[in-house]
Design a protein around this motif. Structure first.
Motif, PDB file in Angstrom:
ATOM      1  N   ASP A  27      -2.305  13.290   7.191  1.00  0.00           N
ATOM      2  CA  ASP A  27      -3.143  14.357   7.733  1.00  0.00           C
ATOM      3  C   ASP A  27      -2.579  15.640   7.144  1.00  0.00           C
ATOM      4  OD1 ASP A  27      -4.386  16.365   9.109  1.00  0.00           O
ATOM      5  OD2 ASP A  27      -3.910  15.603  11.113  1.00  0.00           O
ATOM      6  N   GLN A  42      -4.237  11.283  -3.591  1.00  0.00           N
ATOM      7  CA  GLN A  42      -4.892  12.503  -3.131  1.00  0.00           C
ATOM      8  C   GLN A  42      -4.374  13.664  -3.975  1.00  0.00           C
ATOM      9  OE1 GLN A  42      -7.032  13.598  -0.051  1.00  0.00           O
ATOM     10  NE2 GLN A  42      -7.156  15.095  -1.690  1.00  0.00           N
ATOM     11  N   LYS A  48      -8.573   5.612  -5.384  1.00  0.00           N
ATOM     12  CA  LYS A  48      -7.886   4.361  -5.046  1.00  0.00           C
ATOM     13  C   LYS A  48      -7.536   3.681  -6.358  1.00  0.00           C
ATOM     14  CE  LYS A  48      -8.644   0.056  -2.477  1.00  0.00           C
ATOM     15  NZ  LYS A  48      -9.646  -0.702  -1.671  1.00  0.00           N
ATOM     16  N   GLU A  95       1.629   6.312   5.016  1.00  0.00           N
ATOM     17  CA  GLU A  95       0.249   6.091   5.447  1.00  0.00           C
ATOM     18  C   GLU A  95      -0.590   7.291   5.027  1.00  0.00           C
ATOM     19  OE1 GLU A  95       0.575   5.622   9.634  1.00  0.00           O
ATOM     20  OE2 GLU A  95       1.071   7.722  10.007  1.00  0.00           O
ATOM     21  N   LYS A  96      -1.884   7.175   5.218  1.00  0.00           N
ATOM     22  CA  LYS A  96      -2.765   8.277   4.830  1.00  0.00           C
ATOM     23  C   LYS A  96      -2.359   9.548   5.561  1.00  0.00           C
ATOM     24  CE  LYS A  96      -7.598   9.662   4.417  1.00  0.00           C
ATOM     25  NZ  LYS A  96      -9.014   9.281   4.626  1.00  0.00           N
ATOM     26  N   GLU A 102       0.840  -1.195   0.000  1.00  0.00           N
ATOM     27  CA  GLU A 102       0.000   0.000   0.000  1.00  0.00           C
ATOM     28  C   GLU A 102       0.879   1.249   0.000  1.00  0.00           C
ATOM     29  OE1 GLU A 102      -4.184  -1.205   2.071  1.00  0.00           O
ATOM     30  OE2 GLU A 102      -2.606  -0.471   3.406  1.00  0.00           O
ATOM     31  N   TYR A 154      -3.154   4.847  -3.073  1.00  0.00           N
ATOM     32  CA  TYR A 154      -4.173   5.818  -2.681  1.00  0.00           C
ATOM     33  C   TYR A 154      -3.690   7.189  -3.144  1.00  0.00           C
ATOM     34  CZ  TYR A 154      -5.725   1.979   0.281  1.00  0.00           C
ATOM     35  OH  TYR A 154      -6.164   0.756   0.724  1.00  0.00           O
ATOM     36  N   GLN A 204      -9.871  12.348  -4.019  1.00  0.00           N
ATOM     37  CA  GLN A 204      -9.171  11.147  -3.574  1.00  0.00           C
ATOM     38  C   GLN A 204      -9.544   9.989  -4.488  1.00  0.00           C
ATOM     39  OE1 GLN A 204      -9.901  10.250   0.530  1.00  0.00           O
ATOM     40  NE2 GLN A 204      -9.057  12.174   1.288  1.00  0.00           N
ATOM     41  N   ASN A 232       0.542  11.808  -2.891  1.00  0.00           N
ATOM     42  CA  ASN A 232      -0.085  13.112  -2.684  1.00  0.00           C
ATOM     43  C   ASN A 232       0.391  14.052  -3.792  1.00  0.00           C
ATOM     44  OD1 ASN A 232      -1.224  12.480   0.115  1.00  0.00           O
ATOM     45  ND2 ASN A 232       0.952  12.000   0.349  1.00  0.00           N
ATOM     46  N   TRP A 272       0.750   5.817  -0.574  1.00  0.00           N
ATOM     47  CA  TRP A 272      -0.056   7.032  -0.625  1.00  0.00           C
ATOM     48  C   TRP A 272       0.679   8.071  -1.466  1.00  0.00           C
ATOM     49  CZ3 TRP A 272      -0.511   3.461   3.031  1.00  0.00           C
ATOM     50  CH2 TRP A 272      -1.785   3.189   3.531  1.00  0.00           C
TER      51      TRP A 272
END
Length: 349
Positions: free
Chosen positions: A267, A305, A294, A264-265, A226, A303, A292, A230, A228
């Protein structure tokens, strides 16, 4: 009942009319085979037509740029296939004087052509007696003959290869290979196969032993990773920020947006994340979440963003991998599907 005769008889009645089945041109067959790797016919057919229209000969393909090939390939996934095709076309021009080989022994030496593809091209173009082994063929053989060796194990590959080759002897390879692949694609499907109307039902091991849902057996896949991504979308004066992805990772050489990858996702109001953004885009930058997504790959879940950038300043001498290009030029570059979808949804409209 003769297995091969029943397969061929079924094929002649049920086969789909596909353009690459009406030719013995090894170049055209190669195009179709590479494009259809890990791709459904319905998805791959428009790409095949597009590639053949742009590159009607292996020479025209060899003369293309990587960006041209990747742009046409956009959305098909597994982009290394497109890059390998360009390399192969150049190989054919240099080593084979522009004549696409039709012998298995020569095909297997070309980049991006493995045992299956070499068998397919040589049998379809030259009737060479080489059995194909793709997912459809593995499934048909495993179910009908009751082969319980895992199809992705060393022993399993040997067992299936020997069985497949024994079955093609005394057959017309171009017809039999197409027939067994088509049978697996349309009749002996992975889920909900049409066993009730199957001409092989009476002697099918899996049907008789209630193992249709069990066979073929495959060893467990590697753990899915997995990630992420951005992305930061900066648009100013009809220009947009972009960068070309480096080798050694997904979507290599394609163009996307400036990116911060996290474990990780994120903040996006967290201090450490904001500091990373400011280090690239200036202390007064403002970011606004847009979308967002997937995105599923074979061994990765990404993932995504997207953030809009405002009040950004970027030092291109420091961040040399980031470029500012005209929007119209950016749209012509090859992108990962997740980026091209974003462009169509948010930038073109």
């Amino acid at each position: 009942m003769n297995f091969q005769n029943e397969i061929v008889k079924w094929y002649k009645i049920n086969k789909r009319e596909l353009p690459w089945r009406n030719t013995t041109d090894a170049y055209v067959i190669w195009l179709s085979e590479i494009i259809l790797q890990q791709t459904r016919v319905e998805q791959g057919l428009p790409y095949f037509n597009k590639f053949l229209a742009h590159f009607p000969t292996v020479k025209s393909f060899a003369d293309a740029t990587e960006n041209q090939v990747l742009k046409l390939w956009q959305g098909l996934g597994y982009y290394s296939r497109g890059r390998n095709m360009l390399f192969t076309a150049k190989q054919v021009m240099e080593i084979h004087n522009g004549i696409f080989p039709i012998q298995y022994e020569k095909l297997i030496q070309l980049k991006g052509i493995g045992e299956y593809t070499a068998a397919a091209i040589s049998s379809f173009s030259n009737n060479q007696s080489k059995a194909v082994l793709d997912g459809n063929v593995f499934r048909v053989l495993a179910r009908y003959f009751g082969v319980e060796e895992p199809i992705n194990s060393t022993t399993g590959k040997k067992v299936f290869s020997e069985l497949a080759q024994s079955l093609i002897e005394n057959q017309k390879p171009s017809v039999y290979n197409q027939a067994i692949m088509e049978f697996g694609a349309l009749q002996c499907k992975p889920k909900s196969p049409a066993c009730n109307i199957c001409p092989l039902q009476i002697n099918c091991y899996a049907f008789k032993h209630h193992k249709v849902d069990v066979l073929p057996i495959k060893l467990r896949k590697l753990k899915v990773r997995e990630r992420w991504f951005n992305y930061f979308v900066g648009i100013e004066n009809d220009h947009i920020l972009t960068k070309q992805r480096k080798p050694g990772d997904v979507w290599q050489h394609l163009y996307d947006f400036p990116l911060i990858e996290t474990d990780e996702k994120p903040d996006f109001e967290e201090k450490s994340f904001i500091e990373k953004v400011k280090n690239t885009f200036g202390k007064n930058v403002q970011i606004t979440p847009i979308l967002q997504k997937k995105h599923l790959l074979t061994h990765q879940i990404i993932y995504v963003q997207f953030f809009a950038l405002d009040n950004y300043i970027i030092n291109f001498n420091l961040h040399t991998d980031i470029k500012s290009v005209l929007l119209e030029d950016f749209e012509d570059l090859p992108h990962p599907k997740v980026i091209s979808d974003f462009i169509n949804l948010y930038i073109k409209n």
